[in-house]
Scaffold this motif. Sequence first.
Motif, mmCIF file in Angstrom:
data_model
loop_
_atom_site.group_PDB
_atom_site.id
_atom_site.type_symbol
_atom_site.label_atom_id
_atom_site.label_comp_id
_atom_site.label_asym_id
_atom_site.label_seq_id
_atom_site.Cartn_x
_atom_site.Cartn_y
_atom_site.Cartn_z
ATOM 1 N N VAL A 112 23.532 49.684 14.501
ATOM 2 C CA VAL A 112 22.583 49.491 13.401
ATOM 3 C C VAL A 112 21.475 50.542 13.461
ATOM 4 C CG1 VAL A 112 20.843 47.929 12.436
ATOM 5 C CG2 VAL A 112 23.079 47.040 13.133
ATOM 6 N N ALA A 113 20.953 50.794 14.662
ATOM 7 C CA ALA A 113 19.901 51.806 14.804
ATOM 8 C C ALA A 113 20.418 53.178 14.391
ATOM 9 C CB ALA A 113 19.400 51.843 16.243
ATOM 10 N N ALA A 114 21.635 53.524 14.818
ATOM 11 C CA ALA A 114 22.216 54.814 14.444
ATOM 12 C C ALA A 114 22.455 54.886 12.937
ATOM 13 C CB ALA A 114 23.524 55.032 15.200
ATOM 14 N N TRP A 115 22.870 53.770 12.341
ATOM 15 C CA TRP A 115 23.056 53.717 10.889
ATOM 16 C C TRP A 115 21.730 53.963 10.165
ATOM 17 C CZ3 TRP A 115 25.263 53.613 6.289
ATOM 18 C CH2 TRP A 115 24.700 52.868 5.248
ATOM 19 N N GLU A 116 20.662 53.347 10.661
ATOM 20 C CA GLU A 116 19.338 53.547 10.062
ATOM 21 C C GLU A 116 18.898 55.010 10.170
ATOM 22 O OE1 GLU A 116 17.407 51.474 8.432
ATOM 23 O OE2 GLU A 116 18.376 49.533 8.805
ATOM 24 N N LEU A 117 19.317 55.670 11.263
ATOM 25 C CA LEU A 117 18.968 57.078 11.483
ATOM 26 C C LEU A 117 19.948 58.037 10.807
ATOM 27 C CD1 LEU A 117 18.121 56.801 15.288
ATOM 28 C CD2 LEU A 117 16.462 57.189 13.444
ATOM 29 N N ARG A 118 20.944 57.484 10.102
ATOM 30 C CA ARG A 118 21.982 58.250 9.413
ATOM 31 C C ARG A 118 22.816 59.093 10.382
ATOM 32 N NH1 ARG A 118 20.920 54.762 6.586
ATOM 33 N NH2 ARG A 118 20.325 54.813 4.395
ATOM 34 N N GLN A 119 23.036 58.548 11.570
ATOM 35 C CA GLN A 119 23.912 59.186 12.564
ATOM 36 C C GLN A 119 25.264 58.474 12.492
ATOM 37 O OE1 GLN A 119 21.771 58.957 16.274
ATOM 38 N NE2 GLN A 119 20.038 60.136 15.491
ATOM 39 N N ASP A 120 26.083 58.926 11.539
ATOM 40 C CA ASP A 120 27.259 58.161 11.147
ATOM 41 C C ASP A 120 28.280 58.002 12.265
ATOM 42 O OD1 ASP A 120 26.023 58.188 8.681
ATOM 43 O OD2 ASP A 120 27.150 59.921 7.972
ATOM 44 N N GLN A 121 28.600 59.082 12.951
ATOM 45 C CA GLN A 121 29.617 59.013 13.999
ATOM 46 C C GLN A 121 29.164 58.106 15.141
ATOM 47 O OE1 GLN A 121 30.913 62.833 15.389
ATOM 48 N NE2 GLN A 121 32.552 62.001 16.665
ATOM 49 N N ARG A 122 27.909 58.232 15.520
ATOM 50 C CA ARG A 122 27.356 57.391 16.584
ATOM 51 C C ARG A 122 27.398 55.921 16.178
ATOM 52 N NH1 ARG A 122 21.344 58.779 18.968
ATOM 53 N NH2 ARG A 122 21.800 58.360 21.162
ATOM 54 N N ALA A 123 27.043 55.641 14.933
ATOM 55 C CA ALA A 123 27.057 54.267 14.440
ATOM 56 C C ALA A 123 28.469 53.707 14.419
ATOM 57 C CB ALA A 123 26.450 54.219 13.035
ATOM 58 N N ARG A 124 29.403 54.485 13.893
ATOM 59 C CA ARG A 124 30.781 54.021 13.762
ATOM 60 C C ARG A 124 31.397 53.681 15.107
ATOM 61 N NH1 ARG A 124 31.851 57.600 10.434
ATOM 62 N NH2 ARG A 124 32.806 59.158 11.774
ATOM 63 N N PHE A 125 31.150 54.527 16.098
ATOM 64 C CA PHE A 125 31.726 54.317 17.428
ATOM 65 C C PHE A 125 31.189 53.028 18.057
ATOM 66 C CE2 PHE A 125 31.527 55.034 22.086
ATOM 67 C CZ PHE A 125 32.886 55.147 22.333
ATOM 68 N N ALA A 126 29.864 52.831 18.000
ATOM 69 C CA ALA A 126 29.258 51.649 18.618
ATOM 70 C C ALA A 126 29.657 50.373 17.884
ATOM 71 C CB ALA A 126 27.733 51.798 18.637
ATOM 72 N N LEU A 127 29.683 50.421 16.568
ATOM 73 C CA LEU A 127 30.019 49.226 15.790
ATOM 74 C C LEU A 127 31.482 48.828 15.976
ATOM 75 C CD1 LEU A 127 28.071 50.166 12.547
ATOM 76 C CD2 LEU A 127 27.546 48.223 14.046
ATOM 77 N N ALA A 128 32.365 49.811 16.059
ATOM 78 C CA ALA A 128 33.779 49.509 16.282
ATOM 79 C C ALA A 128 33.972 48.853 17.646
ATOM 80 C CB ALA A 128 34.613 50.781 16.171
#
Length: 235
Positions: A112-128
Amino acid sequence: EASDRRFEEAEPLLKRSLERSTDAALRASVSMRLALLYVNQGKDAAAVLDPVVDDAAVPAVLVAEARALRAVVAARSGDAELANDLLDRVEADVHALEESDSLARTLQRIGVAAWELRQDQRARFALARSSEMANRLSLHSLACLALDTLALEAWHCENDVPYALWYAQQAASAAAKSGDIFSMQTTTLRVLSIELWRGNVERLIALERQAGELRTSDLSRSIYLVDSQAYRNAW
């Protein structure tokens, strides 16, 4: 009380718990629960979390969880530097942690934090990772949160509508397994929004009926339902 979204009743109880407890792990858990209550109300949760993120007496898994939640708070307040610093620290810690409900929550909050920061790859990896772990541990509400954010990421960042719909449907399935009415409403409305984008009229009618039957105190669904019905009539 907090889970039933009765925030005014929950807040003094959580504060009393913090005042009375001398156990570091319990205080960290209660601090995060109080912080989530503030986040859900749009209030600043930094002061509640800051004592936890560097407390040597708190178990490492709870420190990681608190840092990830603090990163979400920092990202949403516009403090990208602090959010990135916290994410770097917590990502260095999670590799040493065993699979648990706390680790699954930590990964979801990193996403969620990475998504808020628009760091898409980082967000996708953690959320998956979070959704996979949550499903293995039968943490259906948590899996729902991670999958719903993945749907948003696929839709708004990658413009991949079919993939976004797949994630949204998986989130809706997890919400149904959890039995949480608010999560069921949120995910139903997410699928509705994506199907509206696709122009799937028959599916929209079914989803409007499904969302309308859910009994919650949240009035925001009327915005989605009116929007959907207006577009259908215009078509």
